[in-house]
Design a protein around this motif. Structure first.
Motif, PDB file in Angstrom:
ATOM      1  N   UNK A  43      11.820 -15.926  -7.552  1.00 45.94           N
ATOM      2  CA  UNK A  43      11.499 -13.636  -8.590  1.00 45.94           C
ATOM      3  C   UNK A  43      11.408 -13.900  -9.525  1.00 45.94           C
ATOM      4  N   UNK A  44      10.618 -12.893 -10.119  1.00 47.21           N
ATOM      5  CA  UNK A  44      10.696 -12.850 -11.816  1.00 47.21           C
ATOM      6  C   UNK A  44      10.605 -11.202 -12.399  1.00 47.21           C
ATOM      7  N   UNK A  45      10.704 -10.568 -13.063  1.00 47.73           N
ATOM      8  CA  UNK A  45      10.565  -9.211 -14.047  1.00 47.73           C
ATOM      9  C   UNK A  45      10.665  -8.184 -12.205  1.00 47.73           C
ATOM     10  N   UNK A  46       9.566  -8.332 -11.395  1.00 52.54           N
ATOM     11  CA  UNK A  46       8.959  -6.893 -10.775  1.00 52.54           C
ATOM     12  C   UNK A  46       9.979  -7.534  -9.605  1.00 52.54           C
ATOM     13  N   UNK A  47      10.702  -8.191  -9.131  1.00 47.30           N
ATOM     14  CA  UNK A  47      12.129  -7.994  -8.513  1.00 47.30           C
ATOM     15  C   UNK A  47      13.339  -7.551  -9.218  1.00 47.30           C
ATOM     16  N   UNK A  48      13.189  -7.741 -10.262  1.00 43.57           N
ATOM     17  CA  UNK A  48      14.517  -6.952 -11.151  1.00 43.57           C
ATOM     18  C   UNK A  48      14.771  -5.251 -11.174  1.00 43.57           C
ATOM     19  N   UNK A  87       6.141 -10.108   5.314  1.00 41.45           N
ATOM     20  CA  UNK A  87       6.953  -8.452   6.155  1.00 41.45           C
ATOM     21  C   UNK A  87       5.418  -8.353   6.584  1.00 41.45           C
ATOM     22  N   UNK A  88       4.229  -8.067   6.406  1.00 46.07           N
ATOM     23  CA  UNK A  88       3.666  -7.624   7.361  1.00 46.07           C
ATOM     24  C   UNK A  88       3.123  -9.183   7.983  1.00 46.07           C
ATOM     25  N   UNK A  89       3.954 -10.470   7.650  1.00 46.02           N
ATOM     26  CA  UNK A  89       3.946 -11.561   9.346  1.00 46.02           C
ATOM     27  C   UNK A  89       5.016 -11.400   9.368  1.00 46.02           C
ATOM     28  N   UNK A  90       5.846 -10.886   9.025  1.00 49.82           N
ATOM     29  CA  UNK A  90       6.739 -10.167  10.302  1.00 49.82           C
ATOM     30  C   UNK A  90       7.224  -9.967  11.459  1.00 49.82           C
ATOM     31  N   UNK A  91       6.161  -8.801  10.618  1.00 42.61           N
ATOM     32  CA  UNK A  91       5.838  -7.802  11.956  1.00 42.61           C
ATOM     33  C   UNK A  91       4.557  -7.459  12.644  1.00 42.61           C
ATOM     34  N   UNK A  92       4.305  -9.119  12.862  1.00 46.88           N
ATOM     35  CA  UNK A  92       2.548  -9.494  13.326  1.00 46.88           C
ATOM     36  C   UNK A  92       2.960  -8.667  14.670  1.00 46.88           C
ATOM     37  N   UNK A  93       2.001  -8.193  15.263  1.00 47.43           N
ATOM     38  CA  UNK A  93       1.989  -7.671  16.623  1.00 47.43           C
ATOM     39  C   UNK A  93       1.203  -9.555  17.216  1.00 47.43           C
ATOM     40  N   UNK A 123       0.866  -1.623  -0.057  1.00 51.91           N
ATOM     41  CA  UNK A 123       0.209   0.127  -0.138  1.00 51.91           C
ATOM     42  C   UNK A 123       0.875   0.733   0.374  1.00 51.91           C
ATOM     43  N   UNK A 124       2.327   1.684   0.643  1.00 56.71           N
ATOM     44  CA  UNK A 124       2.645   1.967   0.816  1.00 56.71           C
ATOM     45  C   UNK A 124       3.893   2.829  -0.913  1.00 56.71           C
ATOM     46  N   UNK A 125       3.977   1.216  -1.329  1.00 55.37           N
ATOM     47  CA  UNK A 125       4.545   0.992  -2.653  1.00 55.37           C
ATOM     48  C   UNK A 125       4.961   0.103  -2.993  1.00 55.37           C
ATOM     49  N   UNK A 126       3.821   0.204  -4.890  1.00 56.13           N
ATOM     50  CA  UNK A 126       2.734  -0.255  -5.175  1.00 56.13           C
ATOM     51  C   UNK A 126       4.076  -1.110  -6.202  1.00 56.13           C
ATOM     52  N   UNK A 127       5.720  -0.691  -6.244  1.00 53.15           N
ATOM     53  CA  UNK A 127       6.370  -1.992  -6.788  1.00 53.15           C
ATOM     54  C   UNK A 127       6.840  -3.240  -5.820  1.00 53.15           C
ATOM     55  N   UNK A 128       6.374  -2.899  -4.941  1.00 54.33           N
ATOM     56  CA  UNK A 128       6.543  -4.291  -3.992  1.00 54.33           C
ATOM     57  C   UNK A 128       5.224  -5.284  -3.850  1.00 54.33           C
ATOM     58  N   UNK A 129       5.829  -6.717  -4.527  1.00 56.52           N
ATOM     59  CA  UNK A 129       4.938  -7.797  -4.943  1.00 56.52           C
ATOM     60  C   UNK A 129       4.529  -7.866  -3.857  1.00 56.52           C
ATOM     61  N   UNK A 130       3.275  -8.382  -4.198  1.00 55.37           N
ATOM     62  CA  UNK A 130       2.679  -9.051  -3.108  1.00 55.37           C
ATOM     63  C   UNK A 130       2.728  -9.881  -2.324  1.00 55.37           C
ATOM     64  N   UNK A 131       3.490 -11.327  -3.003  1.00 52.99           N
ATOM     65  CA  UNK A 131       3.687 -12.076  -1.913  1.00 52.99           C
ATOM     66  C   UNK A 131       4.479 -11.694  -1.121  1.00 52.99           C
ATOM     67  N   UNK A 132       5.485 -11.018  -1.380  1.00 47.29           N
ATOM     68  CA  UNK A 132       6.569 -10.096  -0.520  1.00 47.29           C
ATOM     69  C   UNK A 132       5.839  -9.293   1.043  1.00 47.29           C
ATOM     70  N   UNK A 158      14.469 -16.920   0.714  1.00 48.30           N
ATOM     71  CA  UNK A 158      14.886 -17.823  -0.056  1.00 48.30           C
ATOM     72  C   UNK A 158      14.151 -18.002  -1.730  1.00 48.30           C
ATOM     73  N   UNK A 159      12.761 -18.788  -0.743  1.00 45.85           N
ATOM     74  CA  UNK A 159      12.287 -18.971  -1.979  1.00 45.85           C
ATOM     75  C   UNK A 159      11.975 -18.027  -2.699  1.00 45.85           C
ATOM     76  N   UNK A 160      11.647 -16.599  -1.796  1.00 43.22           N
ATOM     77  CA  UNK A 160      10.986 -14.926  -2.918  1.00 43.22           C
ATOM     78  C   UNK A 160      12.145 -14.906  -4.705  1.00 43.22           C
ATOM     79  N   UNK A 161      13.108 -15.170  -3.652  1.00 45.65           N
ATOM     80  CA  UNK A 161      14.421 -14.811  -4.278  1.00 45.65           C
ATOM     81  C   UNK A 161      14.567 -15.652  -5.774  1.00 45.65           C
ATOM     82  N   UNK A 162      14.432 -17.358  -5.133  1.00 42.81           N
ATOM     83  CA  UNK A 162      14.016 -17.826  -6.759  1.00 42.81           C
ATOM     84  C   UNK A 162      13.544 -17.279  -7.349  1.00 42.81           C
TER      85      UNK A 162
END
Length: 579
Positions: free
Chosen positions: A290-295, A261-267, A248-257, A284-288
């Protein structure tokens, strides 16, 4: 040179380490760039020595840091090169010297792609997993405690001054271990609230806390185009206002990522990855996959500072009028974020839960705004605009400014109808609603933190309502009047003079230095604001700094350009709360 505040001049030699210059200093140690056998190293020297009455136990912390580093051998963790004692008796640890940028500086200078950011965090998670397997917890992960080496781009975790390990002696005398407020997990503040009356209660720092801190770091790199810039941002650990999702802050970021992050910051700590090795695998799974949207860079270069070497204009192929439109849109969205921060400041300006155990203060950086205290009323729900620029550099000193909000989004204000003097008489909530600049807002009430209350009684032997005479700002003469700027830091000093009463001579003698800030208090005798100075630290001659609660209220003699004129000498009071 004193034992408790060691300063090594250029050219000094410590056990063969030739000092070049100071690199930085904090509450526990001073770090120098040194040279030995033609190679550069970093030399970290404890601020106190073993026999100096070290209330912060900085010597013991240095011993523990050296012990911790000797337990570790990982390419992404700073490596020790030796340890010993300076001539003054202060312990030192020699470290490899990393020529690099902090994570925040790297983000601004190199404009990394999302893929490159993930690669760095995979290595950080791997290093943390290695540490945790050996029972080591860093406890102060933040953007400035990770360096990206310029030669090969490798991340290096540094500064183990707050670290601990299994079976290590507990050096913490407060509820929370030392650390940086912005990167603390929300459950730490919940613990303080639930044990506010239990002075022996100590929070057990866990791997889940480390994971949350790493999540804050990742969140800020993905959402903030300029994370090293000093400006107000939303606290990511605010229990009443979780940060908006990354996408929501940065639309460039893929939804899965964004969802990770939202889960890592869970209350809820149980919703975060179970440990840092599990986090490493997910990254690592995200890296493996990752498509053009990560580049692509996490932010458009037009939103960031020029890369190195300095570039001109935006990315090739983007018309200049499009760049201008994008900058205008970014500025508008940033204004919305500034408004959110201003409203958040209503309940975070003063840490009102002063009777709970406080963490050991970190004087290596300016004070941070604490997350919301649950005893405060919840603010009205706020809807953030998409792609808002949020996040705050740790340790930054923030000056609130009136946001530029488009006319159709501007809240109703009466700023043009409210004088500066009237602003000064308003509470923080009313002043924000009236559109007053923050520098004209008086401080809210506060209760003296438990640590300061204990220090005043046990270390300083001060009593409630003790009154001491001092010069309010030692940059100006004792006699006469001085102009004070609200929000500015001031250092007061007890002068050498006749007439000081016996009580003050015993417990706050000449040479005692008070550290604090100046504020407006209220409408003064002639309709102008009067002065309040709140001092929160003191240093008696030959002793260490102590936290305090000491206020001076002074009559104003003039008001001009947002400043108030008052006598530069006055009598202040030891308080348990204000007003």
């Amino acid at each position: 040179m004193t034992a408790n505040l060691l300063r090594l001049p250029s050219g000094s030699v410590v056990d063969g380490w030739h000092v070049s210059r100071e690199l930085g200093n904090g509450g526990f140690a001073v770090v120098y760039l040194v040279e030995k056998n033609g190679k550069p190293y970093a030399l970290k020297v404890a601020r106190h020595r073993d026999a100096s009455g070290d209330d912060k136990q900085t010597h013991a912390r240095m011993v523990r840091e050296a012990t911790t580093l000797l337990m570790l051998n990982h390419p992404n963790i700073i490596r020790p090169q030796g340890h010993g004692y300076a001539e003054t008796g202060n312990m030192y640890v020699a470290l490899e010297y990393v020529d690099g940028w902090t994570l925040a500086e790297w983000k601004e200078r190199k404009h990394p792609t999302i893929h490159e950011i993930l690669r760095v965090f995979v290595k950080l998670a791997s290093a943390l997993s290695y540490m945790h397997e050996r029972g080591v917890l860093h406890r102060d992960l933040k953007l400035v405690n990770v360096l990206i080496r310029k030669s090969d781009g490798e991340p290096i975790i540094i500064d183990f001054g707050c670290a601990t390990y299994s079976l290590a002696e507990d050096l913490t005398e407060e509820g929370l271990p030392p650390g940086t407020e912005r990167f603390r997990a929300p459950e730490q503040f919940k613990f303080l609230r639930e044990h506010k009356n239990e002075h022996r209660a100590r929070y057990a720092f866990k791997v889940a806390d480390e994971i949350f801190a790493l999540g804050v770091m990742l969140y800020e790199l993905l959402t903030d185009p300029r994370p090293a810039e000093n400006r107000p941002r939303i606290a990511p650990n605010n229990p009443l206002m979780p940060p908006p999702p990354v996408r929501r802050v940065n639309p460039r970021i893929p939804l899965a990522l964004s969802e990770l992050v939202e889960r890592i910051l869970s209350r809820d700590p149980s919703q975060r990855p179970v440990d840092t090795d599990a986090l490493r695998r997910e990254l690592e799974e995200h890296l493996e996959r990752s498509g053009a949207e990560y580049m692509v860079p996490a932010h458009a270069p037009s939103e960031q500072w020029p890369s190195e070497p300095s570039g001109v204009g935006g990315p090739p192929g983007v018309p200049s009028n499009d760049l201008r439109s994008r900058k205008v849109a970014t500025k508008t969205l940033a204004a919305g974020a500034a408004l959110v921060v201003a409203l958040t400041a209503v309940v975070t300006f003063w840490r009102v839960s002063g009777d709970v155990p406080s963490p050991i203060p970190d004087h290596s950086a300016p004070p941070m705004t604490s997350p919301l205290d649950m005893s405060l009323p919840s603010p009205a729900p706020i809807v953030l605009p998409p792609a808002t620029d949020v996040g705050q550099k740790e340790g930054s000193t923030v000056k609130m400014t009136t946001p530029e909000v488009p006319t159709q989004e501007r809240p109703t204000r009466v700023r043009n109808k409210v004088s500066a003097a009237e602003c000064a008489g308003l509470s923080l909530v009313a002043a924000l609603a009236a559109g007053c600049p923050s520098s004209q807002i008086r401080p809210e009430s506060f209760t003296c933190p438990a640590g300061a209350a204990r220090a005043m009684v046990n270390e300083l032997h001060w009593e409630h309502l003790d009154r001491f005479y001092l010069v309010l700002d030692d940059r100006h003469d004792r006699e006469g009047k001085t102009w004070f700027t609200p929000g500015s830091e001031v250092v007061g000093v007890v002068p050498k003079m006749k007439g000081l009463d016996r009580r003050q001579l015993e417990v706050a003698p000449p040479g005692t230095r008070f550290y604090g800030k100046a504020y407006y208090l209220k409408k003064g005798f002639d309709g102008d604001p009067s002065l309040l100075v709140r001092y929160d630290r003191v240093k008696l001659p030959g002793q260490d700094e102590q936290p305090i609660c000491f206020v001076v209220e002074g009559r104003s003699y003039g008001f001009k350009d947002g400043r108030v004129q008052a006598s530069n000498s006055n009598v202040g009071t030891v308080v348990e709360r204000w007003p």
